[in-house]
Enzyme design. Structure first.
Site, short mmCIF file in Angstrom:
data_model
loop_
_atom_site.label_atom_id
_atom_site.label_comp_id
_atom_site.label_asym_id
_atom_site.label_seq_id
_atom_site.Cartn_x
_atom_site.Cartn_y
_atom_site.Cartn_z
N SER A 103 0.86 -1.07 -0.08
CA SER A 103 0.13 -0.02 -0.11
C SER A 103 1.06 1.38 0.10
O SER A 103 0.36 2.23 -0.52
CB SER A 103 -1.03 -0.03 1.10
OG SER A 103 -0.19 -0.19 2.43
N TYR A 117 12.70 -8.54 2.38
CA TYR A 117 12.91 -9.79 3.47
C TYR A 117 12.71 -9.34 4.89
O TYR A 117 13.06 -8.37 5.43
CB TYR A 117 14.26 -10.11 3.51
CG TYR A 117 14.61 -11.18 4.22
CD1 TYR A 117 13.93 -12.75 4.35
CD2 TYR A 117 15.50 -11.10 5.38
CE1 TYR A 117 14.21 -13.60 5.27
CE2 TYR A 117 16.02 -12.08 6.25
CZ TYR A 117 15.03 -13.32 6.15
OH TYR A 117 15.32 -14.44 7.08
N ASP A 160 9.59 1.59 0.17
CA ASP A 160 8.59 1.38 -0.48
C ASP A 160 8.39 2.28 -1.43
O ASP A 160 7.60 2.51 -2.73
CB ASP A 160 7.44 1.18 0.68
CG ASP A 160 7.76 -0.06 1.48
OD1 ASP A 160 8.12 -0.85 1.30
OD2 ASP A 160 7.18 0.38 2.61
#
Length: 317
Positions: free
Chosen positions: A37, A171, A263
């Site tokens: 998101s 990870y 992100d």
């Protein structure tokens, strides 16, 4: 308009005031937090349409996540789970932040999260097939075998529909039974992946590529046949595309919160690559967006397009 679709779990991040301990904090700041998101928000901030696909409990906390993300102007498509059924929780992360020598600490509580119970039937194939770019990370299949199977379906549906598929290793040691388990599962997805993204640390830990970014990107592309491999880190980002190496140095930023920086990089890079087919421009946009995201409290990269453009212009001077 170009559209990026992401698929993955988002939970709630409960943060003590910087400098306070969780054990003594009398209040916590609540924000949505999830790599896919976050990437969708970053992509939307660059100017493309963005959709986040997920599974949430039909509870106040589930709606808290969805409502916050809608506020960032992304399309939220959720499979709602009735309370009281299996996997009916919002995952929680309790966090305390401090400078050196103590550093940050987190307590993760994602067991039984709704996304862990996702099935292949929960993947809205028609939405995925219509995407220009389909993005996910290794954090979601790490939740459960069901989540891994659904992730594989998501990537295959996107690939079959003609979308560019992108996977970030991302990870999470708290979710995997060691890096070998992560590598075994994630490499099964690789045939359906066009763009592989990985941090320098994950390339070494999970994929056993501990050389310089360009060498690691070349080795991964040669071994797995990716169209594009991107390796990012504190020094900047390097991409191998069509046999050519591109590199962009990191942009200095005063860091308030770096939780969503990776992100932000991934979402902005994928969005710009889809919109322009220019790897160099995509790297620059990703690096700039990540730098701006570090200056904002919270993991969601709430940066603006005008800020991105202004900082990109300084790189050209």
């Amino acid at each position: 308009m170009t559209e990026l679709v992401t698929f993955g779990e988002t939970g709630l991040r409960l943060s003590a005031t910087p400098g306070e301990r969780l054990e003594t904090a009398d209040r916590l700041r609540v924000r949505a937090a999830g790599p896919e998101s976050n990437a969708a928000v970053a992509a939307r901030r660059t100017g493309v349409a963005a959709t986040w696909l997920s599974r949430l409990p039909d509870t106040p906390l589930g709606h808290r996540v969805a409502d916050e993300l809608r506020g960032y102007d992304i399309d939220v498509v959720v499979e709602w789970v009735d309370a009281g059924t299996e996997a009916d929780r919002v995952g929680l992360t309790f966090e305390e932040r401090a400078g050196p020598p103590r550093g940050d600490a987190a307590v993760n509580d994602h067991a039984g999260a709704a996304m862990a119970g996702v099935s292949m039937d929960d993947v809205p194939v028609s939405r995925v097939e219509a995407a220009d770019v389909a993005y996910t990370t290794g954090a979601t299949p790490a939740l459960s075998p069901r989540a891994a199977t659904a992730t594989a379906r998501y990537l295959k549906a996107a690939s079959d529909g003609g979308a560019t598929t992108a996977l970030d290793i991302a990870y999470r040691p708290d979710r995997w039974d060691g890096p070998d388990a992560a590598c075994e599962t994630l490499t099964e997805f690789f045939p359906a992946v066009d763009v592989l993204l990985t941090s320098e640390a994950d390339a070494e830990t999970v994929l056993d590529e501990d050389g310089q970014p360009a060498a690691a990107a070349n080795a991964l592309a040669a071994e797995h046949g990716f169209d594009t491999v991107v390796v990012y880190g504190a020094r900047g980002a390097t991409a191998l595309h069509d046999g050519t190496v591109h590199a962009v140095d990191a942009v200095e930023a005063e860091t308030r919160d770096d939780a969503g920086a990776a992100d932000a990089f991934a979402g902005a890079f994928c969005a710009e690559l889809a919109a322009t087919d220019d790897v160099e421009a995509a790297l620059r946009t990703g690096v700039v967006t990540a730098a701006l995201a570090r200056t904002v409290e919270g993991s969601v990269p709430a940066v603006r397009r005008d800020e991105i453009d202004r900082l990109l212009a300084t790189l050209d001077d």
